[in-house]
Design a protein around this motif. Sequence first.
Motif, PDB file in Angstrom:
ATOM      1  N   ASP A   1      57.543 -66.822 -29.485  1.00 28.73           N
ATOM      2  CA  ASP A   1      58.724 -66.423 -28.707  1.00 28.73           C
ATOM      3  C   ASP A   1      58.388 -65.663 -27.433  1.00 28.73           C
ATOM      4  O   ASP A   1      58.862 -66.016 -26.351  1.00 28.73           O
ATOM      5  CB  ASP A   1      59.716 -65.538 -29.510  1.00 28.73           C
ATOM      6  N   VAL A   2      57.559 -64.601 -27.584  1.00 29.34           N
ATOM      7  CA  VAL A   2      57.441 -63.648 -26.480  1.00 29.34           C
ATOM      8  C   VAL A   2      56.685 -64.204 -25.271  1.00 29.34           C
ATOM      9  O   VAL A   2      56.723 -63.591 -24.200  1.00 29.34           O
ATOM     10  CB  VAL A   2      56.768 -62.335 -26.949  1.00 29.34           C
ATOM     11  N   LEU A   3      55.998 -65.327 -25.438  1.00 25.42           N
ATOM     12  CA  LEU A   3      55.298 -65.863 -24.264  1.00 25.42           C
ATOM     13  C   LEU A   3      55.900 -67.166 -23.749  1.00 25.42           C
ATOM     14  O   LEU A   3      55.347 -67.795 -22.841  1.00 25.42           O
ATOM     15  CB  LEU A   3      53.787 -66.025 -24.521  1.00 25.42           C
ATOM     16  N   SER A   4      57.053 -67.529 -24.279  1.00 25.60           N
ATOM     17  CA  SER A   4      57.632 -68.822 -23.893  1.00 25.60           C
ATOM     18  C   SER A   4      58.044 -68.851 -22.421  1.00 25.60           C
ATOM     19  O   SER A   4      57.765 -69.830 -21.708  1.00 25.60           O
ATOM     20  CB  SER A   4      58.831 -69.145 -24.782  1.00 25.60           C
ATOM     21  N   ASP A   5      58.700 -67.793 -21.949  1.00 21.88           N
ATOM     22  CA  ASP A   5      59.138 -67.778 -20.542  1.00 21.88           C
ATOM     23  C   ASP A   5      57.933 -67.830 -19.605  1.00 21.88           C
ATOM     24  O   ASP A   5      57.915 -68.581 -18.629  1.00 21.88           O
ATOM     25  CB  ASP A   5      59.954 -66.515 -20.234  1.00 21.88           C
ATOM     26  N   ALA A   6      56.937 -67.004 -19.905  1.00 15.04           N
ATOM     27  CA  ALA A   6      55.766 -66.937 -19.014  1.00 15.04           C
ATOM     28  C   ALA A   6      55.039 -68.280 -18.974  1.00 15.04           C
ATOM     29  O   ALA A   6      54.613 -68.745 -17.901  1.00 15.04           O
ATOM     30  CB  ALA A   6      54.815 -65.839 -19.496  1.00 15.04           C
ATOM     31  N   THR A   7      54.908 -68.916 -20.120  1.00 12.01           N
ATOM     32  CA  THR A   7      54.186 -70.197 -20.171  1.00 12.01           C
ATOM     33  C   THR A   7      54.995 -71.288 -19.454  1.00 12.01           C
ATOM     34  O   THR A   7      54.430 -72.132 -18.748  1.00 12.01           O
ATOM     35  CB  THR A   7      53.900 -70.579 -21.633  1.00 12.01           C
ATOM     36  N   ALA A   8      56.321 -71.234 -19.627  1.00 12.61           N
ATOM     37  CA  ALA A   8      57.160 -72.226 -18.935  1.00 12.61           C
ATOM     38  C   ALA A   8      57.072 -72.026 -17.417  1.00 12.61           C
ATOM     39  O   ALA A   8      57.067 -73.002 -16.653  1.00 12.61           O
ATOM     40  CB  ALA A   8      58.606 -72.113 -19.421  1.00 12.61           C
ATOM     41  N   GLU A   9      56.968 -70.786 -16.978  1.00 12.35           N
ATOM     42  CA  GLU A   9      56.803 -70.538 -15.530  1.00 12.35           C
ATOM     43  C   GLU A   9      55.544 -71.235 -15.024  1.00 12.35           C
ATOM     44  O   GLU A   9      55.536 -71.853 -13.959  1.00 12.35           O
ATOM     45  CB  GLU A   9      56.650 -69.031 -15.247  1.00 12.35           C
ATOM     46  N   ILE A  10      54.465 -71.098 -15.806  1.00  9.10           N
ATOM     47  CA  ILE A  10      53.198 -71.707 -15.377  1.00  9.10           C
ATOM     48  C   ILE A  10      53.310 -73.236 -15.398  1.00  9.10           C
ATOM     49  O   ILE A  10      52.750 -73.914 -14.534  1.00  9.10           O
ATOM     50  CB  ILE A  10      52.030 -71.191 -16.246  1.00  9.10           C
ATOM     51  N   ALA A  11      54.054 -73.773 -16.354  1.00  4.62           N
ATOM     52  CA  ALA A  11      54.234 -75.240 -16.384  1.00  4.62           C
ATOM     53  C   ALA A  11      54.936 -75.713 -15.104  1.00  4.62           C
ATOM     54  O   ALA A  11      54.554 -76.725 -14.514  1.00  4.62           O
ATOM     55  CB  ALA A  11      55.026 -75.655 -17.624  1.00  4.62           C
ATOM     56  N   ILE A  12      55.939 -74.958 -14.680  1.00  5.21           N
ATOM     57  CA  ILE A  12      56.661 -75.348 -13.449  1.00  5.21           C
ATOM     58  C   ILE A  12      55.755 -75.175 -12.231  1.00  5.21           C
ATOM     59  O   ILE A  12      55.728 -76.017 -11.325  1.00  5.21           O
ATOM     60  CB  ILE A  12      57.960 -74.517 -13.301  1.00  5.21           C
ATOM     61  N   LEU A  13      54.989 -74.084 -12.227  1.00  2.00           N
ATOM     62  CA  LEU A  13      54.036 -73.879 -11.124  1.00  2.00           C
ATOM     63  C   LEU A  13      53.045 -75.048 -11.052  1.00  2.00           C
ATOM     64  O   LEU A  13      52.772 -75.593  -9.971  1.00  2.00           O
ATOM     65  CB  LEU A  13      53.286 -72.559 -11.348  1.00  2.00           C
ATOM     66  N   LEU A  14      52.525 -75.465 -12.196  1.00  2.00           N
ATOM     67  CA  LEU A  14      51.566 -76.579 -12.225  1.00  2.00           C
ATOM     68  C   LEU A  14      52.222 -77.876 -11.760  1.00  2.00           C
ATOM     69  O   LEU A  14      51.610 -78.679 -11.061  1.00  2.00           O
ATOM     70  CB  LEU A  14      51.009 -76.762 -13.639  1.00  2.00           C
ATOM     71  N   MET A  15      53.473 -78.052 -12.164  1.00  2.00           N
ATOM     72  CA  MET A  15      54.198 -79.275 -11.774  1.00  2.00           C
ATOM     73  C   MET A  15      54.323 -79.345 -10.267  1.00  2.00           C
ATOM     74  O   MET A  15      54.012 -80.351  -9.634  1.00  2.00           O
ATOM     75  CB  MET A  15      55.611 -79.187 -12.371  1.00  2.00           C
ATOM     76  N   LEU A  16      54.765 -78.252  -9.678  1.00  2.00           N
ATOM     77  CA  LEU A  16      54.932 -78.217  -8.219  1.00  2.00           C
ATOM     78  C   LEU A  16      53.574 -78.322  -7.524  1.00  2.00           C
ATOM     79  O   LEU A  16      53.415 -79.066  -6.557  1.00  2.00           O
ATOM     80  CB  LEU A  16      55.638 -76.926  -7.801  1.00  2.00           C
TER      81      LEU A  16
END
Length: 321
Positions: free
Chosen positions: A101-116
């Motif tokens: 739970d506690v790292l889901s937002d941070a990891t999703a941010e990195i996924a979007i950063l990688l996508m862009l």
Amino acid sequence: MTTKPTVLVTRKLPDAVEDRLKRDYEVRLNPDDALYSPDELVDLAEGADAILPCHTEHFSGDVVQRLPDNVKIVANFSVGVDHCDLEALGKRGIIVTNTPDVLSDATAEIAILLMLGAARRASEGERMMRDGSWRNWSPSFMVGSAITRKRLGIIGMGRVGQIVAKRARGFEMEIHYCNRNRLPEANEQEAVYHNSIESLLPVSDILSLNCPSTPETVSLLSAERIALLPDRAIIINTARGALVDENALMDALKSGKLASAGLDVYRTEPGGNHDISALPNTFLLPHIGSATMETRNAMGFRALDNLDAYFAGKEPKDRVA
Ligand code: DGY
């Protein structure tokens, strides 16, 4: 006066987490943040009731066999537990917990950063600015692809996958996903469910890997499966390097089958794969999905909540074995 349980902490943790550890436990800290070898891990565990490790410590069957009997719980500072031989730990009667739970937002941010970054060729552009090689501008210069209104395929629609989908909707992406179980409609938010990876891949302009690494998912992204993606697809991996056949990935990046890849995780860590790093159409980070101060604190507190529960005679909330 009751004696406090002893906890071996394998890496340097945020100050607030170490303060709470010192308050509530006899604690063996690692202020120099040295990476312990398996032998050191086993030796340092002598007399400790609990170990609080990261994914950098490998609890292989051999290490688990050699752990002293005093170790009762391994309270991981990580959501992934692929560094732990859960069966061997279970056989020794050692409880294992993680920090979901506690790292889901941070990891999703990195996924979007990688996508862009992967879609818009951020690595190439950034390198050019730093080495002074930007000499020209023309309509054909540094042309990447949009992520807006593209089809995003997500393998593993757990906590992180669902947040990646939520953020991607901000780019009007069409979400497709494959997961062991279909989500309830309310959570699905119009994402299209695929009951097989083979059905998901052909509709994934961008593919995000968000499932755990388990014996069943190792090398999930093989040459055969990459071939099923649309031409010029983009691969994003914030989960674990073991999910990807890195040779197949490199072949597809070189042939142009894949436009690019955005990776935060690798089969070999630390260090990564230098052959992948040599490819220009990659946007690469060093396993920093959960590396925000907010998340690191929350991971530490969650690991401590699990230890507190165990030593209070209760079932730890995040028990995985
Ligand atoms: C996790 O928690 O699994 C992250 O990858 C960091 O260890």
